[in-house]
Structure formats: structure tokens, C-alpha cells
Motif scaffolding. Structure first.
Motif, PDB file in Angstrom:
ATOM      1  N   TYR A  53      11.614  47.924  58.737  1.00 51.06           N
ATOM      2  CA  TYR A  53      11.836  49.517  58.110  1.00 51.06           C
ATOM      3  C   TYR A  53      13.053  49.999  58.500  1.00 51.06           C
ATOM      4  O   TYR A  53      12.940  50.959  59.479  1.00 51.06           O
ATOM      5  CB  TYR A  53      10.439  50.056  58.111  1.00 51.06           C
ATOM      6  CG  TYR A  53      10.380  51.221  57.406  1.00 51.06           C
ATOM      7  CD1 TYR A  53      11.045  51.272  56.168  1.00 51.06           C
ATOM      8  CD2 TYR A  53       9.405  52.165  57.538  1.00 51.06           C
ATOM      9  CE1 TYR A  53      10.922  52.112  55.358  1.00 51.06           C
ATOM     10  CE2 TYR A  53       9.162  53.265  56.645  1.00 51.06           C
ATOM     11  CZ  TYR A  53       9.900  53.218  55.529  1.00 51.06           C
ATOM     12  OH  TYR A  53       9.559  54.320  54.817  1.00 51.06           O
ATOM     13  N   GLN A  56      14.014  53.772  60.579  1.00 48.81           N
ATOM     14  CA  GLN A  56      12.696  54.711  60.864  1.00 48.81           C
ATOM     15  C   GLN A  56      12.379  54.820  62.276  1.00 48.81           C
ATOM     16  O   GLN A  56      12.660  53.782  63.027  1.00 48.81           O
ATOM     17  CB  GLN A  56      11.657  54.311  59.891  1.00 48.81           C
ATOM     18  CG  GLN A  56      12.056  54.101  58.434  1.00 48.81           C
ATOM     19  CD  GLN A  56      12.385  55.629  57.989  1.00 48.81           C
ATOM     20  OE1 GLN A  56      11.967  56.569  58.553  1.00 48.81           O
ATOM     21  NE2 GLN A  56      13.275  55.629  56.891  1.00 48.81           N
ATOM     22  N   ILE A  60       7.164  56.978  62.738  1.00 47.77           N
ATOM     23  CA  ILE A  60       7.015  56.461  61.187  1.00 47.77           C
ATOM     24  C   ILE A  60       6.519  55.098  61.248  1.00 47.77           C
ATOM     25  O   ILE A  60       5.759  55.016  60.258  1.00 47.77           O
ATOM     26  CB  ILE A  60       8.174  57.000  60.786  1.00 47.77           C
ATOM     27  CG1 ILE A  60       8.537  58.398  60.801  1.00 47.77           C
ATOM     28  CG2 ILE A  60       8.281  56.493  58.946  1.00 47.77           C
ATOM     29  CD1 ILE A  60      10.083  59.039  60.061  1.00 47.77           C
ATOM     30  N   ALA A 744      17.730  58.073  54.624  1.00 48.36           N
ATOM     31  CA  ALA A 744      17.212  56.801  54.046  1.00 48.36           C
ATOM     32  C   ALA A 744      18.075  55.783  53.823  1.00 48.36           C
ATOM     33  O   ALA A 744      17.507  54.528  53.879  1.00 48.36           O
ATOM     34  CB  ALA A 744      16.312  57.269  52.867  1.00 48.36           C
ATOM     35  N   ARG A 757      18.638  60.427  65.137  1.00 43.95           N
ATOM     36  CA  ARG A 757      18.171  60.502  63.791  1.00 43.95           C
ATOM     37  C   ARG A 757      18.754  61.708  63.202  1.00 43.95           C
ATOM     38  O   ARG A 757      18.177  63.020  63.787  1.00 43.95           O
ATOM     39  CB  ARG A 757      16.676  60.241  63.853  1.00 43.95           C
ATOM     40  CG  ARG A 757      16.074  60.162  62.444  1.00 43.95           C
ATOM     41  CD  ARG A 757      14.750  60.276  62.455  1.00 43.95           C
ATOM     42  NE  ARG A 757      14.069  61.390  62.743  1.00 43.95           N
ATOM     43  CZ  ARG A 757      12.671  61.698  63.046  1.00 43.95           C
ATOM     44  NH1 ARG A 757      12.084  60.734  62.822  1.00 43.95           N
ATOM     45  NH2 ARG A 757      12.331  62.956  63.318  1.00 43.95           N
ATOM     46  N   ASP A 759      17.731  64.607  60.432  1.00 42.26           N
ATOM     47  CA  ASP A 759      16.695  64.990  59.463  1.00 42.26           C
ATOM     48  C   ASP A 759      17.048  66.372  58.898  1.00 42.26           C
ATOM     49  O   ASP A 759      16.379  66.645  58.145  1.00 42.26           O
ATOM     50  CB  ASP A 759      15.578  65.331  60.414  1.00 42.26           C
ATOM     51  CG  ASP A 759      14.768  64.094  60.902  1.00 42.26           C
ATOM     52  OD1 ASP A 759      14.830  63.089  60.137  1.00 42.26           O
ATOM     53  OD2 ASP A 759      13.976  64.004  61.832  1.00 42.26           O
TER      54      ASP A 759
END
Length: 774
Positions: A53, A56, A60, A744, A757, A759
Motif C-alpha cells: 500500500y 501509507q 493506516i 496519495a 508524510r 498531510d
């Protein structure tokens, strides 16, 4: 019945000898075909689900991937344990099955349940089954070294991924070839947020433009001039200039804005979750050969070596394949050492038989029965699928002493009968049918009792077969081979032994009293026997006293699941704290490898941080796994042992923040498969709050460090990774949903060597990187 069988065997001597030759040939065939390994495979029947994934965070991945998979797999038929591991961008779920479950049936059941849960996983998650192997199947590792200096880490990794990997997969019994280290090249698009804001271009439009500009379309077929032409639109991006020319929009003045106007296009490395390093000289790419479960390790390694040797000439000039772990040496040493011990036992048995029987040809009767019994055991081993390893061969070694008991007793009884006949018929010569009749009577006299006594010894290991799980897999090969060898000895004692006695016990048969050793031992034994019979109560009291005294050392002798095995190689497995960057991990790996290489007995050091590209290696970046190969022991310093080497390495390798652990490779992988941790003894803490679990494990770590016998104690941290979150409102005119869209599509921000990360817009001034694998 047994007496009739003995007489039938003597009457059909030719058939018995013919059957013996067939069994011997069959046994030799089975010995050649029996797989060889150092230890029995103690791993459970397991199926691994690896789900990627990308981009992530572990939380998550845990909530959206690992939890749905583990809860679904709990209902798989035959599953006894389900373990889940969540990492950055990856989830590993291990489904362990009950003993006796067929591996491929288990894989089909897991695949069936995986299809059911697939709809509950996020669209970007990709779940696949791991190889039909375990971590114990890591039988061979190699590294690519460029002596010419013309190949960089990305080129060596490309050779591994696109050449060696696929060639080695064609080798029989190889389940997977996992790549380690190096750099995977990718096209990187470094967006400039200020230019995107100036043109009013959102991230989503950039991604959409790249996706639309990187595809092909097929048309129909045209027939022109008696020739057929296939119509297609070629649009794959194949160079940096192709990326720069991707159109994004047209301004109000008619000027086309291309990707190169708002971003810097470059070739760079993909984000790494695994690093390889060789001998402290710098990063190195390499591979791991993973063998299928239950296959012949020695045969597979030999085939891999032959394949690598043939591929060497196809590599660029100066590139060499350097082995950094080879289990074949351990297998050959273990089997060779045990083979020598078996030969020594043969020799001891032969000498003892000759000394006490005082007749060479009579001793041959007992000696010949030994290899036949062992070959018969190998026949059953081969068709049952039991590998030849130190445990199964150890069972044969245990049985050898008891296998000749019946032969020795029958030979001695035959001597008595022949001696008695000679005394009764001093002027006659025993030949022909009369001789075979005497041999048959002597064998039939003691044969039934000997046969059933061997059967009792054969059944003595039945309690071992009741062991389950790892204990059963470890000791059952020993019990099987010992039982088969004893059963074969029991069958030979009433069939072949009487026939061999008739052929070999000839010439002058010495009287028992003519043997000086027998006279000496009888002179010692008779007074002792008379004494214990005259004083039975005192004898029982002494025996009870000795039994009582044995309880004290029994309580202090200690215990261990598996006997310690000198594997010849060593693993250095320290752990760092979470949040360690790939750059810092590479630096620490090189430092520790360089320190280890300073020890004169070390041949090579191959360090791994993080995980290889395989589902059998769920290691985080902060976990190091350094494989140390030692030189042959004749090249070690005088008086040096492996324990002293470990102590010296532990003194030399002192790096702040790393807790040293030194374990043999196979033993470590067995422990990890059994317990899910990298040490044989550990404490697992379960709860609902990560902060509380972290606090408790830290307190347990401090308490365990003071326990006698504990060399190191380390609590694995569940928290502590650095995350860059949203702290401010979006800047530069970029909407919040667009920022999440940027995350994403794998936007990576790097600051100070840590992975962050994104956000929200609080970090919008930092450059963004879109990663596309070429």
C-alpha cells in the motif's frame, strides 16, 4: 512361528540372499535420492500474504490492510495462528496451520479467503501470496561486486533484477530469488509549488496529464499494396525529454505550459526499505536464494552454483558474484562428521565382536547385518520424505549398538552348539545338511526371544511420536530412523543371520574358555554377582540412594529445546530505535561491518538493514542482519573458539543506540518462525493502547537486564517514527483535498535524513517528488 521362519530361511537360502541383494540395491538408490540438510525443517506449514500500500503510514496499513486480513484469516480451516505486521507501505500476514496440513491445500484455502476480503481493502492495495517457502529456506546469498568501478549501485541492482533473478528462478526447487540493496532507478518529477500556484495547476491535473501521456493505443489493420499494416498510437514516455514535453494546459494567450516548465525531471533512486553492504566497503546489491519447503538443500545449492558459474561470463567486465552465505558447507560438514562417527561405530562393533567371539568370519556375520539394516531404514526414509540430517542420522547412530545384539547372541549360541556337537562326535566332521541342521537348531533356540527383544527396543521410541509442533518435527526424524533400523535388524536376525552363520561360521571354532578376555571378565563378574545376590536388601538400598542423589544435579543441569549447533557462520542482529532513515542505516551498517571485518578469522561480512524483496523477510529498517562468514578453522589463531570469537566481536562492535545480538543463522530463523521474535526467549505484551504497551515493555527491558544469564535485552518500540503532519492552513492557493491527492500519488518529503508524510499545506514550500518506476 519365528522358529519356523528361521528354518524356512535356511531351507530357502538362495531366495533370502537374492532378497538381500535387492534390498541392498534399493537402499543404495534411496541413499542417493534422499535429500540432505543440516537440520530438519522445524517451521510450521505457513502461508504468507504480502500487501503493498505505497506511501501509507503504519497506522493506516494496520487499520485498513492488516486488521481486515488477520480477522478474515482466523476462520481459514486448519489455521492455528495468524500474525500480522504493519510497516510503512507494506503489510505482512502469516497464517500458520496445524501439523500435517498439505502446504498447497493451505495456499488454496488462503487464496479463497483472500478473494473474499479483497473488496474490503483500499483500491491502491495489492495483496499477493508469498512463496511456497519459509525463512529457513534461505540457503544461499550472494553479492554483486564491481572491481572495475564502472558500475554504480543502480546498475548492479538492474543486473540483479532483470538478469540474474530470472535466470536463477529456472533452477529446480528455487521458490524465489529475493533482491537486496542497491538502487532501483525511477523517473522523478520534482514539482515547484510556486509555479504550480502561479499557473493555477493542481496536483491532480499534473498526475492526470502524466497518466494520459504515458500510454499506447492499438487500432485496426490496414491492407495497402498487398501488405498488412497494424495501426497503433505510440505514447510511452521513454526519456527525460519525453517527460518535459508533457502538456499540462494552455494559457489565455495561447502559450502551452509543459511539465518541464513547472517541475524538474530527473533520474533518481526509489524509496528503499532494504539496504545491503559488503565488508564495510560500501553499499552492494545482491540476492537471496529461497528454496521450496521440503526440497533437497544440497542439491539445490549445487544447481544454483552451477547456474551462477555459467552466468558469470554474461556479466559486464569487472562484475563478480561473491557468495556471502552458503549452507552447503554446513550440510557437508554435518553429514561428513556423522558419517565418520558411523564408520567409527562400525569399526568398534567389528573389533568388539572379533575380540569376544575370537573368530573373524563369525564377526563378519554381525558386521554385514549393520549396513543392510541401515539401507533398509533409508528405503523407508526416502518414501516417507524424511531428510538425511543430523537428527535422522543420529537415530541410526543410536540404533547401531543394539542392532548387532541379536547377531552376537545367535553367533555365540551357534558356537556352543558346534562345540557341543564336536565333543559328542570327536571322530566325525560336521558338513552338509547336518551342519545346516545344527545351525538351524541353534538359531531357532534363541531366535524368537531375540526377535521379540528387538521389537521391544524398536517400540521404545513410541512416546517420541506423541510430540507435536516443533518438538515433534525436531525429534521425530531421530525416532523414525531408529525405529526403522531396529525393525530391519529384527527382521534380519531371523532371516539373513542364520543363513550367513551357515556360510561363514566354519573352520576351528574356539572354546569360550580359550579366550583370555572372557576368562578375565567372568572372574570379575562372578564374585560381584554372588555378592549382590547374597545381599539383596543392601543392593536395593544403594540403588535407591543413587537414584535420590541424582535428583539434585537433575534440577541444576538446565535445559534447551534444541542442541547447540556450530553452523560455521554467524548473524549479527542489532536493533535501532524507530524512525531511522535509510541514509543513517547505511552509515551504521558500514561502520559495524568494518569493525567486524577487523577480526582476523572473519572471511566476509554482508550486512542487511531492513528487508529483502520477499514476503519471508518482514524486517523494519531499524533491524540489521549481518551475515558473517568465518575462515576455515585451520586458519584461526591458536586456541581460538567460536565462543571466544563472539566475545571478541561483542567487545569490538560497540555502537551507541545498537543492542548487540549474535546468533547462528538457522537457529535465528527457527526462533523467529516459532515465536515471531528474533530470540528464543521473549515477553509479549498485548493491549489496546500503544503508549501503555511501550511504557510496560520499557520497564520489562530494564528489569530483565539484571537477570543472570541475560546478555542483552531490548524492547521493540511500537511508536517513535517521525511524521510531518498538517499544522497550518493550505498555502500557495493549493486546496486541502489537492494536498491529500498529492500524498496519495506518493509525494515524498525529505528533511534532515528523515522520511516525512505530507498531510496538508503547512509544508508546501518544500519540493514534492512524484515517483514513477521506468
Amino acid at each position: 512361528m519365528i522358529a519356523k521362519l528361521i528354518r524356512w530361511s535356511i531351507g530357502n537360502r538362495f531366495l533370502v540372499l537374492l532378497a538381500t541383494l535387492i534390498v541392498a540395491a534399493w537402499g543404495v538408490y534411496s541413499v542417493i535420492r534422499t535429500p540432505l540438510d543440516a537440520l530438519p525443517d522445524l517451521s510450521d506449514v505457513q502461508v504468507i500474504i504480502r500487501t503493498t500500500y505505497p506511501g501509507q503510514a503504519p497506522r493506516i496499513v494496520e487499520n485498513q490492510i492488516t486488521y481486515p486480513l488477520t480477522t478474515t484469516m482466523l476462520s481459514v480451516p486448519g489455521a492455528k495462528t495468524v500474525r500480522g505486521y504493519s510497516f510503512f507501505g507494506d503489510s505482512f500476514v502469516y497464517v500458520l496451520f496445524e501439523d500435517g496440513t498439505d502446504l498447497y491445500w493451505a495456499r488454496s484455502r488462503v487464496l479463497e479467503y483472500l478473494n473474499q476480503v479483497q473488496s474490503r481493502l483500499p483500491p491502491g492495495a495489492k495483496a499477493t501470496l508469498g512463496p511456497d517457502a519459509t525463512g529457513v529456506g534461505w540457503i544461499y546469498q550472494y553479492s554483486l561486486v564491481d572491481r572495475s568501478g564502472t558500475q554504480d549501485a543502480s546498475q548492479l541492482r538492474a543486473l540483479q533484477d532483470w538478469f540474474l533473478k530470472y535466470e536463477l528462478k529456472t533452477v529446480p526447487n528455487v521458490a524465489e530469488v529475493a533482491s537486496i540493496g542497491g538502487m532501483v532507478r525511477q523517473y522523478q518529477i520534482v514539482l515547484q509549488p510556486d509555479k504550480l500556484a502561479a499557473y493555477g495547476i493542481p496536483h491532480s491535473k499534473v498526475v492526470e496529464a502524466i497518466q494520459k501521456g504515458n500510454q499506447e493505443a492499438g487500432g485496426s489493420v490496414l491492407e495497402l499494396g498487398e501488405a498488412e499494416y497494424m495501426v497503433r498510437a505510440s505514447g510511452y514516455l521513454q526519456s527525460l525529454d519525453d517527460f518535459r514535453k508533457v502538456p499540462l494546459m494552455t494559457t489565455a494567450t495561447g502559450v502551452s505550459v509543459r511539465l518541464g516548465d513547472v517541475a524538474r525531471i530527473q533520474l533518481g533512486p526509489e524509496m528503499r526499505r532494504g539496504i545491503g553492504e559488503l565488508d564495510g566497503e560500501g553499499e552492494a546489491a545482491g540476492g537471496v536464494i529461497v528454496m521450496r519447503s521440503g526440497k533437497n538443500a544440497l542439491e539445490t545449492i549445487a544447481a544454483v552454483k552451477a547456474k551462477l558459474k555459467s552466468l558469470q561470463s554474461s556479466l559486464p567486465k569487472g562484475v563478480e558474484i561473491v557468495p556471502v552465505y552458503d549452507r552447503s558447507g554446513l550440510i557437508e560438514r554435518a553429514v561428513e562428521n556423522l558419517g565418520y562417527k558411523l564408520l567409527e561405530e562400525f569399526a568398534v562393533v567389528a573389533v568388539v565382536c572379533f575380540i569376544f567371539l575370537f573368530h573373524l568370519r563369525s564377526a563378519l556375520v554381525a558386521i554385514v547385518s549393520l549396513p543392510l539394516g541401515i539401507l533398509a531404514a533409508f528405503i523407508v526414509m526416502h518414501y516417507q520424505g524424511v531428510n538425511a540430517n543430523i537428527m535422522s542420522l543420529g537415530g541410526i547412530a543410536i540404533a547401531i549398538g543394539a542392532m548387532v545384539d541379536a547377531a552376537v547372541v545367535m553367533i555365540e549360541n551357534a558356537h556352543k552348539h558346534l562345540e557341543h556337537w564336536s565333543h559328542n562326535h570327536p571322530d566325525q566332521k560336521l558338513v552338509g545338511d547336518a551342519r545346516w541342521r545344527v545351525i538351524g537348531e541353534s538359531a531357532a533356540e534363541v531366535g524368537p526371544a531375540l526377535f521379540f527383544s528387538l521389537l521391544i527396543i524398536t517400540l521404545s521410541f513410541i512416546p517420541v511420536f506423541t510430540l507435536e509442533a516443533q518438538e515433534g518435527r525436531l525429534f521425530s526424524p531421530l525416532a523414525f530412523t531408529k525405529t526403522y533400523a531396529m525393525a530391519a535388524a529384527a527382521a534380519l536376525s531371523v532371516t539373513l543371520i542364520p543363513v550367513l552363520m551357515g556360510y561363514l561360521i566354519r573352520g576351528r571354532i574356539p572354546d569360550e574358555k580359550s579366550n583370555p578376555l572372557n576368562r578375565f571378565l567372568i572372574a570379575i563378574y562372578r564374585p560381584l554377582l554372588n555378592a549382590v545376590l547374597d545381599w539383596p536388601k543392601a543392593t536395593l538400598a544403594v540403588a535407591a540412594l543413587l537414584l535420590g542423589l541424582s535428583f539434585w544435579p537433575l534440577q541444576h543441569i538446565g535445559g534447551e529445546f534444541m542442541p547447540r549447533l556450530d553452523e560455521g557462520d554467524l548473524l549479527y542482529m542489532p536493533s535501532a530505535l524507530p524512525g531511522l532513515s535509510a541514509g543513517k542505516a547505511s552509515e551504521l551498517l558500514q561502520q559495524t561491518d568494518r569493525l567486524i571485518k577487523t577480526v582476523p578469522e572473519v572471511l566476509s561480512v554482508y550486512g542487511k538493514a531492513g528487508r529483502a524483496e520477499t514476503a519471508t523477510d518482514p524486517a523494519p529498517m531499524e533491524m540489521f542482519e549481518t551475515t558473517i562468514q568465518f575462515k576455515p578453522k585451520d586458519q584461526w589463531r591458536p586456541g581460538m573458539t567460536q565462543d571466544k570469537l563472539v566475545d571478541e566481536l561483542d567487545r569490538i562492535v560497540k555502537v551507541p543506540g545498537l543492542a548487540n545480538i549474535w546468533v547462528p543463522p538457522i537457529r535465528n530463523r527457527i526462533d523467529m518462525l516459532a515465536t515471531g521474535i528474533k530470540s528464543p526467549v521473549g515477553v509479549k505484551v498485548a493491549g489496546t493502547d500503544l503508549a501503555t504497551i511501550d511504557r510496560l515493555t520499557g520497564e520489562i527491558e530494564k528489569a530483565l537486564k539484571d537477570v543472570p544469564g541475560v546478555s542483552s535485552a531490548l524492547a521493540e518500540r511500537l511508536t517513535g517514527g517521525a511524521l510531518c503532519g498538517r499544522e497550518h492552513q493550505p498555502r500557495c492557493g493549493l486546496p486541502l483535498w489537492d494536498e491529500h491527492r498529492g500524498c496519495a500519488v506518493r509525494h515524498h518529503l525529505r528533511r534532515g535524513g528523515r522520511q516525512h508524510r505530507r498531510d496538508g499545506g503547512g509544508a508546501a514550500t518544500l519540493p514534492h517528488q512524484h515517483a514513477l518506476s521506468p
